[in-house]
Write an enzyme that holds these catalytic residues in place. Structure first.
Site, PDB file in Angstrom:
ATOM      1  N   LYS A 202       0.801  -1.228   0.000  1.00 15.68           N
ATOM      2  CA  LYS A 202       0.000   0.000   0.000  1.00 15.68           C
ATOM      3  C   LYS A 202       0.833   1.277   0.000  1.00 15.68           C
ATOM      4  O   LYS A 202       0.370   2.335  -0.448  1.00 15.68           O
ATOM      5  CB  LYS A 202      -0.941   0.006   1.201  1.00 15.68           C
ATOM      6  CG  LYS A 202      -2.121  -0.942   1.080  1.00 15.68           C
ATOM      7  CD  LYS A 202      -3.160  -0.396   0.120  1.00 15.68           C
ATOM      8  CE  LYS A 202      -4.452  -1.198   0.165  1.00 15.68           C
ATOM      9  NZ  LYS A 202      -5.495  -0.611  -0.673  1.00 15.68           N
TER      10      LYS A 202
ATOM     11  N   SER B   4       0.473  -9.834  -0.709  1.00 17.18           N
ATOM     12  CA  SER B   4       0.198  -8.406  -0.561  1.00 17.18           C
ATOM     13  C   SER B   4       0.605  -7.815   0.779  1.00 17.18           C
ATOM     14  O   SER B   4       0.858  -6.611   0.865  1.00 17.18           O
ATOM     15  CB  SER B   4      -1.285  -8.136  -0.811  1.00 17.18           C
ATOM     16  OG  SER B   4      -2.086  -8.894   0.071  1.00 17.18           O
TER      17      SER B   4
END
Length: 420
Positions: free
Chosen positions: A57, A313
């Site tokens: 992110k 992720s």
């Protein structure tokens, strides 16, 4: 194939790579021998769990914030997040030396609040408000507007998508001349999948892009089916990094062109994958981080002999969740079952159950009478853990043969979720 929508948004992923290169780490692309042998393929993990803030992110948040004019930055930036986006946002504010305000729901675990503060290092303020994320996000947008600041969304912005897309640059560079047959990408709002998918398809058009969603939050799958983004009424929030009620408008447009298939993975299978990764490879991932690897089970015949990349992720997993992860895994693997048993009202009924009904390796892991009063006469909730799947039918057969009055409890039913 011509990607008209991708061209329409004019993604500058190479430019984003230049903007973030001094802050964002080029995470390793790791060949995993155990997975490769099991699937008879070449399986590589793109380890974004090893990123500076333990998730990808940071790429999108930093790219967007860095791209803003100095006059806009001077007024400050705002985000709404209880997870990885908040931490990437906070780290970006710290590195750029600007004021940031992070809105989080009141129910956010202290660990996540503390972690976000640490990455912000004095440059951010945290506002805990609202009982749900939607309430929190609404408050954040109202605050942004009333204070003349800029809102940094988690996924539905070109600059966010560009930042996440830089992972695609890493993958192609790290694979070198090796052909990439499949890339499995976890999907929440779609920022990662649209960015990486767009870049990979441009430079390796034959590579298949597989979007992976949790079964309890199929926002992209639902959008594809409807022909436009839709808002899901109910979602399972367990895979919190990918449990989104609605994909973005921009991310949907791009994913529609670059995604070859969508895979829905049951939450229990995600849990089994988390435990297996830890036990076999010493890789610690959060539920969303395990999605792409769990999806391999659904494509085993197709990927045999192929070169496959799975994007991991993130690894912001709360240790307090491990018991729930183990529970969900056992239920998914059909190794843990719950029964409501009404024992005969006679002496030694429970003792006979243990000695004559349970198998040698069956283990009672939960036992409680369901009535506060008359405990000895009321039904009991019994949780039994088995060593193998095959033993379940034998157990039920012995319960019937013994004449027990029992009900099999489905943990996924409304009653099951309430009791278990």
């Amino acid at each position: 194939m011509k990607y008209n929508i991708v061209e329409k948004y004019n993604l500058d992923i190479i430019g984003a790579q230049k903007r973030i290169k001094d802050v964002v780490k080029e995470t390793p692309l790791q060949y995993i021998n155990t997975l490769s042998q099991y699937f008879e393929s070449n399986i590589y993990l793109k380890r974004e769990d090893l990123q500076v803030v333990r998730s990808y992110k940071l790429r999108g948040a930093y790219n967007m914030i860095y791209s803003l004019d100095k006059e806009i930055l001077a007024k400050g930036v705002v985000c709404a997040s209880a997870g990885n986006h908040a931490q990437g946002f906070a780290y970006s504010c710290n590195k750029l030396g600007i004021k940031g305000v992070v809105f989080m729901p009141k129910i956010t675990p202290r660990q996540k609040v503390k972690q976000t503060k640490m990455f912000g290092n004095g440059y951010i303020e945290i506002v805990l408000t609202g009982d749900t994320f939607d309430d929190c996000a609404q408050a954040a947008k109202e605050y942004t507007e009333s204070n003349g600041m800029t809102f940094i969304p988690p996924f539905d912005d070109v600059r966010i998508i560009e930042g996440q897309g830089t992972i695609g640059i890493d993958i192609l560079k790290q694979m070198g001349e090796t052909r990439i047959d499949y890339v499995f990408i976890p999907v929440g709002g779609g920022g990662l999948c649209s960015g990486v998918g767009a870049y990979i398809k441009k430079y390796s058009p034959d590579t298949k892009i597989i979007a992976v969603e949790p079964e309890g939050a199929p926002s992209l799958k639902s959008a594809f089916k409807a022909g436009h983004p839709v808002t899901l009424v109910h979602i399972d929030k367990f895979v919190d990094g990918a449990a989104v009620k609605r994909v973005g408008n921009i991310t949907y447009d791009i994913c529609r062109e670059v995604v070859d298939d969508i895979c829905l993975v049951p939450e229990g299978e995600v849990c089994s994958t988390i435990l297996k990764l830890y036990n076999e490879n010493a890789v610690v991932v959060e539920p969303a981080g395990a999605l792409s690897i769990a999806a391999l089970n659904h494509y085993a015949p197709e990927i045999r002999g192929k070169n496959v990349v799975c994007i991991v992720s993130g690894s912001n997993n709360d240790i307090d969740r491990m018991q729930e992860i183990k529970e969900r895994s056992l239920i998914f693997e059909q190794l843990k079952h719950y029964f409501i048993i009404r024992f005969p009202q006679r002496a030694n009924a429970l003792k006979d159950f243990v000695n004559k009904v349970l198998g040698e390796r069956d283990d009672i892991v939960r036992f409680e009478y369901m009535k506060k009063n008359e405990k000895e006469n009321g039904p009991a909730l019994v949780g039994i853990e088995l060593e193998t799947i095959d033993e379940y039918n034998n157990l039920v057969a012995r319960m019937v043969e013994y004449g027990l009055d029992f009900t099999v409890l489905d943990p996924d039913s409304d009653l099951g979720r309430y009791i278990v």
